[in-house]
Design a protein around this motif. Sequence first.
Motif, mmCIF file in Angstrom:
data_model
loop_
_atom_site.group_PDB
_atom_site.id
_atom_site.type_symbol
_atom_site.label_atom_id
_atom_site.label_comp_id
_atom_site.label_asym_id
_atom_site.label_seq_id
_atom_site.Cartn_x
_atom_site.Cartn_y
_atom_site.Cartn_z
ATOM 1 N N ILE A 1 46.414 38.547 38.643
ATOM 2 C CA ILE A 1 47.272 39.569 38.043
ATOM 3 C C ILE A 1 46.482 40.702 37.397
ATOM 4 N N ASP A 2 45.156 40.609 37.406
ATOM 5 C CA ASP A 2 44.316 41.630 36.779
ATOM 6 C C ASP A 2 43.366 42.197 37.836
ATOM 7 N N PRO A 3 43.858 43.084 38.698
ATOM 8 C CA PRO A 3 43.046 43.582 39.817
ATOM 9 C C PRO A 3 41.670 44.130 39.419
ATOM 10 N N PRO A 4 41.521 44.848 38.292
ATOM 11 C CA PRO A 4 40.182 45.332 37.960
ATOM 12 C C PRO A 4 39.142 44.229 37.800
ATOM 13 N N ARG A 5 39.596 43.006 37.490
ATOM 14 C CA ARG A 5 38.667 41.881 37.315
ATOM 15 C C ARG A 5 38.476 41.072 38.589
ATOM 16 N N CYS A 6 39.161 41.448 39.667
ATOM 17 C CA CYS A 6 39.183 40.626 40.871
ATOM 18 C C CYS A 6 38.591 41.385 42.053
ATOM 19 N N GLN B 1 49.561 35.338 42.340
ATOM 20 C CA GLN B 1 50.291 35.947 41.237
ATOM 21 C C GLN B 1 50.551 37.434 41.435
ATOM 22 N N HIS B 2 49.767 38.091 42.250
ATOM 23 C CA HIS B 2 49.924 39.546 42.365
ATOM 24 C C HIS B 2 51.283 39.943 42.933
#
Length: 303
Positions: free
Chosen positions: A48-53, A79-80
Amino acid sequence: MIDFARYRGRFAPTPSGPLHFGSLVAALGSYLDARAADGQWLVRIEDIDPPRCPEGAASTILRQLETFGLEWDEAIMWQHNRGDAYQQALDQLIQLGLAYPCSCSRKQWQAFDIYPGWCRDGVCDANKPLAWRLRSDRGESPIRWQDRLFGDQQFDPAELGDVVLKRKDALWAYQLAVVVDDAEQQITDVVRGLDLLDNTPWQRQLQSALQLPQPRYLHLPLIVTPEGQKLSKQNLAPALAEDEQEVRQQLFQALEALDQAPPQELASEPPATQLHWAVANWSLLRLSPTAHRLNPPSPPAGD
């Protein structure tokens, strides 16, 4: 309604990088606990946190699990694409008066141990981007539950603060997403690292407010570096082995870290053989609550 007589567990990594040894121990513990109970084991990718993935990290994680013989039973949940379900839960909390918009930045309240709740009775600055927070001062207090390893647990949610449910950048936060998804996947047993123990009160508060089932919890001892730091991506923990012999040895070491006392001859066996033994011999009674400290690497020969 969840059938608690039918065990359903899960491993839910954030794809911020490849799995390391601490991740393997958590995955293995949840896998063995499920299989020993003749239950199902699922995988959920918490992206859910694209900048971290970074791109490709999730695929790497899934390949690593397969390499170590950890096979899941159902389609992977991502989750996205679960935003609609999270919004529905947030709307319900708003209607119950348990969630509120907040304009405050961390910099504003960094002198406090927890967020002081300045926006509880009205947004401080409606012109700023807004997050949504959970009111920790309403509902059951203290939150009590029985951890399967660490025993009776008791936390006052108000002492933990009003956790964020949806961020100012419109990304969903972990606490709400994990509760909604555990219910959707009908998870009966959550097995995860001890670092998430103090997240459980918020999650149980959300489960109660949303009238969702409350899983059983087993928090596993942490894997720490020789210096006593939690093994993590943040302190550059190396990725899991890929070489076949190293995979066998690392899986054996993970069984040792879970205090399962595997026979030494098992160390040279392939993952399927090790896992077969481990499922048949899984014992929570062996598991120590003490953190497992990794031994420093041996010096090269000749030094």
